[in-house]
Structures are given as C-alpha cells and as structure tokens.
Motif scaffolding. Structure first.
Motif, PDB file in Angstrom:
ATOM      1  N   TRP A 209      15.942  52.112 -31.109  1.00 24.56           N
ATOM      2  CA  TRP A 209      16.671  52.371 -29.862  1.00 24.56           C
ATOM      3  C   TRP A 209      16.925  53.864 -29.726  1.00 24.56           C
ATOM      4  O   TRP A 209      17.557  54.475 -30.582  1.00 24.56           O
ATOM      5  N   GLY A 238      19.339  51.727 -21.353  1.00 18.07           N
ATOM      6  CA  GLY A 238      20.766  52.053 -21.375  1.00 18.07           C
ATOM      7  C   GLY A 238      21.025  53.516 -21.125  1.00 18.07           C
ATOM      8  O   GLY A 238      20.255  54.378 -21.551  1.00 18.07           O
ATOM      9  N   HIS A 245      29.111  57.328 -28.751  1.00 24.44           N
ATOM     10  CA  HIS A 245      28.746  55.980 -28.316  1.00 24.44           C
ATOM     11  C   HIS A 245      27.496  55.510 -29.039  1.00 24.44           C
ATOM     12  O   HIS A 245      27.398  54.343 -29.463  1.00 24.44           O
ATOM     13  N   PHE A 246      26.548  56.405 -29.216  1.00 19.81           N
ATOM     14  CA  PHE A 246      25.286  56.074 -29.877  1.00 19.81           C
ATOM     15  C   PHE A 246      25.514  55.551 -31.295  1.00 19.81           C
ATOM     16  O   PHE A 246      25.014  54.485 -31.674  1.00 19.81           O
ATOM     17  N   ARG A 248      28.268  54.388 -32.627  1.00 19.45           N
ATOM     18  CA  ARG A 248      29.047  53.142 -32.620  1.00 19.45           C
ATOM     19  C   ARG A 248      28.156  51.940 -32.341  1.00 19.45           C
ATOM     20  O   ARG A 248      28.301  50.888 -32.964  1.00 19.45           O
ATOM     21  N   GLU A 249      27.221  52.121 -31.407  1.00 20.87           N
ATOM     22  CA  GLU A 249      26.318  51.019 -31.067  1.00 20.87           C
ATOM     23  C   GLU A 249      25.403  50.675 -32.236  1.00 20.87           C
ATOM     24  O   GLU A 249      25.165  49.505 -32.532  1.00 20.87           O
ATOM     25  N   VAL A 250      24.881  51.699 -32.914  1.00 19.03           N
ATOM     26  CA  VAL A 250      24.013  51.442 -34.062  1.00 19.03           C
ATOM     27  C   VAL A 250      24.813  50.821 -35.199  1.00 19.03           C
ATOM     28  O   VAL A 250      24.369  49.853 -35.844  1.00 19.03           O
ATOM     29  N   GLY A 253      25.845  46.874 -34.683  1.00 15.41           N
ATOM     30  CA  GLY A 253      24.905  45.791 -34.425  1.00 15.41           C
ATOM     31  C   GLY A 253      23.665  45.899 -35.274  1.00 15.41           C
ATOM     32  O   GLY A 253      23.657  46.572 -36.308  1.00 15.41           O
ATOM     33  N   ARG A 255      20.832  47.203 -34.295  1.00 15.48           N
ATOM     34  CA  ARG A 255      19.934  48.233 -33.784  1.00 15.48           C
ATOM     35  C   ARG A 255      19.603  49.263 -34.859  1.00 15.48           C
ATOM     36  O   ARG A 255      20.393  49.541 -35.757  1.00 15.48           O
ATOM     37  N   SER A 257      17.595  53.314 -35.177  1.00 17.35           N
ATOM     38  CA  SER A 257      17.139  54.463 -34.410  1.00 17.35           C
ATOM     39  C   SER A 257      16.511  55.476 -35.354  1.00 17.35           C
ATOM     40  O   SER A 257      16.641  55.366 -36.578  1.00 17.35           O
ATOM     41  N   THR A 271      27.374  53.275 -40.436  1.00 16.45           N
ATOM     42  CA  THR A 271      25.981  53.703 -40.259  1.00 16.45           C
ATOM     43  C   THR A 271      25.443  54.297 -41.552  1.00 16.45           C
ATOM     44  O   THR A 271      26.190  54.848 -42.358  1.00 16.45           O
TER      45      THR A 271
END
Length: 333
Positions: A209, A238, A245-246, A248-250, A253, A255, A257, A271
């Motif tokens: 992502w 997105g 934010h990036f 936190r999303e990784v 969940g 995801r 990157s 992370t």
C-alpha cells in the motif's frame, strides 16, 4: 570644427571627466531617461521625485563638463555628447548590477530542493553542512522532478534531489547522488514481521500500500517498475493524509508498504521495518542543477556528492532498466 573633430573633442571631455568620481545614481538616472525619454517617467521607474532626477542629471553634467540632454515637447533628446556618453553609462550601470548580483548571490543561502525533509536526500544535505557549516542552506520542498525543472531554470532553487531518467533538459546537469535501499514496513501481526530480512521472492503476489504514489511522479513510476519486476501489486488507493496516518494504518492492520531506508517516518509501536534483499531494490537519487549561473557554493555540494557516491552493484541491488546505466558508471558522470 568638423563633426569628427567635435566628436573626438567631446569624447575626450567625457573620458577626462571619468577621472573624477561619477555618482552611479546619476549615471543610472541618465540611462533611465534615455530609455523612457521623459524625466517624470524615468523618475517614477527609479522611485524618486522629478526634482531629484533633475538634480542628478545637473550633477552629472557638471561632472562631465558637457550638456547631455536637450529638453523638448517630445521628451529629452540626447545631445551629441550624450550619445557618446551613453555606451559608457550603460557599461557602468551593467558592471555595477553584475557586481551586486554576485555579492548577493554569495550572501544568500544555497537553496536545495529535497522533495521532503523526511527523505534520504536530507541526509545528503546534512552531511554536506557538517563539513561546510560556513555555507548557508535553505531547504525547499516541492513535488519532485515535475516542479524541479522549472524551479532550477527560473533560479528559485539552486539544486534538487530527485529521480531523473535520460538526459536532462538543456541547461541542466544530472549527477548520480545516492542509491537508497528499500525496507518493508509491516504491522507486528503481519506474517513477515518476525523476519530479519525479506527476500523479494517472498513478496511475489503480495500487495503493498503506497497512497503517496502520486500519479505522474517519478517515484510512482519507479514502484510500477518494481511491482512488474517482482510480481507485486502496488495499491495507491486512498488519500495521502500524511505520515502519521500512514503508519497507524500499517500498524493497525494487515497492510504492508515499501519505504526507503532513509525515510524518517514517525515511530509507531505496532510497525516493523525489515530490509529487502536478494536483490535489494534501491531508489536512484540524482542531483539536478544548472549548468551556468550557479550559486558560488554549488560546486562544493557537487564535489561532496561525488565523494560519497557508490555505484550500482548489479549482483546485490535492483534498479529499473531506465535508471541502471546512469548509476553504473564508477566515475559518476
């Protein structure tokens, strides 16, 4: 007296007057009037009153010992002495302007575009500054090569770190700067999170992502090549809400990157960064700068980049074919 004799006599008087100190402001006023024809318009352009510009011309005529203008309804007309003096006056003003521009260029900061202050390019600038703290540096951020070309041509920046493929535009020079290794960024619950290294074959069929891969950017193109070479799907879905934010999303969940080794993303407890190997994808940073009219400190930066550069190693690293030949030359030309 013949015209030639009169001209020679007049030119002699002007040159002789040059032995005295000429007021550069008066000379500039003289040139402005020859261009605008009217004292009032020339005064407005110089930001002074009509009375002030008249005094300057009177002072100049007194210093040269000749009358430079005839006043008429159609504006100020140069006398023969004025026509002779004009080329000298323009040369004086031009030389003064060039001298001021050079000194201002030495005083102003070296403006360097690094795309983002969290990218590896900032390390290059910082290491340069550590060796040359006497050079003032101003960091500029933009949207990469798409804006760097115009900014360099206009002179709003002096150098830019970006990915450049092929020959640069006329008037610009490209220098191989740095090959940045790639890392995989995953959450702690990701299946690969416990590995010390991740081989590129292990990512075949995976999705990474990358919401910051703006369409038309040089880094989005790089990752398309990367995905095609190793069977990786690049998901750019997105909005890009920023690094916080990036991560936190990784971290929250499943995801994954890909980020650069030198990328300074915010720390997040959930992370993990893992080096990519076999081969290691490297991002090709170039230094782009103007061929002429350069900042006095730019050559110091160029030499610093050349000294720290390490060429592409095809046995351990991966680059897109479009970049490979530019980063293989050990002479870094």
């Amino acid at each position: 007296m013949s015209n030639n004799q009169h001209a020679a006599s007049s030119q002699s008087s002007v040159v002789h007057a040059g032995a005295a100190d000429l007021d550069l402001g008066a000379v500039r006023a003289f040139v402005a009037i020859t261009e605008d024809r009217y004292f009032s318009e020339a005064a407005a352009r110089l930001g002074i009153s009509q009375q002030a510009i008249s005094k300057r011309i009177a002072s100049l005529e007194a210093a040269t010992g000749v009358r430079l203008f005839d006043r008429a309804r159609t504006g100020a007309e140069l006398t023969e002495d004025g026509r002779i003096f004009l080329s000298h006056a323009r040369a004086l003003v031009g030389t003064a302007d060039q001298a001021l521009a050079t000194l201002r260029g030495r005083r102003r900061a070296l403006r360097i575009d690094v795309l983002d202050t969290r990218t590896a390019a900032i390390d290059q600038v910082r290491s340069f500054y550590d060796t040359r703290a006497d050079v003032d540096i101003e960091i500029i951020t933009s949207n990469g090569l798409r804006s760097a070309r115009g900014a360099l041509t206009r002179g709003s920046v002096d150098a830019a770190f970006c990915r450049v493929t092929g020959a640069p535009e006329d008037g610009l020079v490209r220098l191989s700067a740095y090959l940045e290794p790639a890392h995989l960024l995953v959450g702690r619950d990701h299946p690969l999170a416990g590995l010390r290294q991740v081989g590129m074959a292990q990512l075949s069929g995976a999705t990474v992502w990358m919401p910051g891969n703006a369409e038309g950017s040089e880094w989005a193109e790089y990752h398309r090549f990367l995905g095609g070479a190793f069977g990786i799907r690049i998901d750019t879905a997105g909005p890009d809400f920023g690094y916080e934010h990036f991560v936190r999303e990784v971290g929250g969940g499943a995801r994954a990157s890909i980020i650069g080794e030198g990328s300074r993303i915010p720390w997040h407890p959930d992370t993990v960064r893992i080096p990519l190997v076999d081969p290691t994808p490297v991002y090709p940073w170039s230094l782009l700068y103007p061929r002429a009219g350069r900042h006095p400190a730019l050559d110091l930066l160029v030499r610093h980049v050349q000294a720290s550069y390490r060429p592409f190693d095809p046995d351990r690293q991966w680059l897109p074919a479009a970049d490979r030949h530019l980063f293989t030359n050990p002479e870094n030309s």
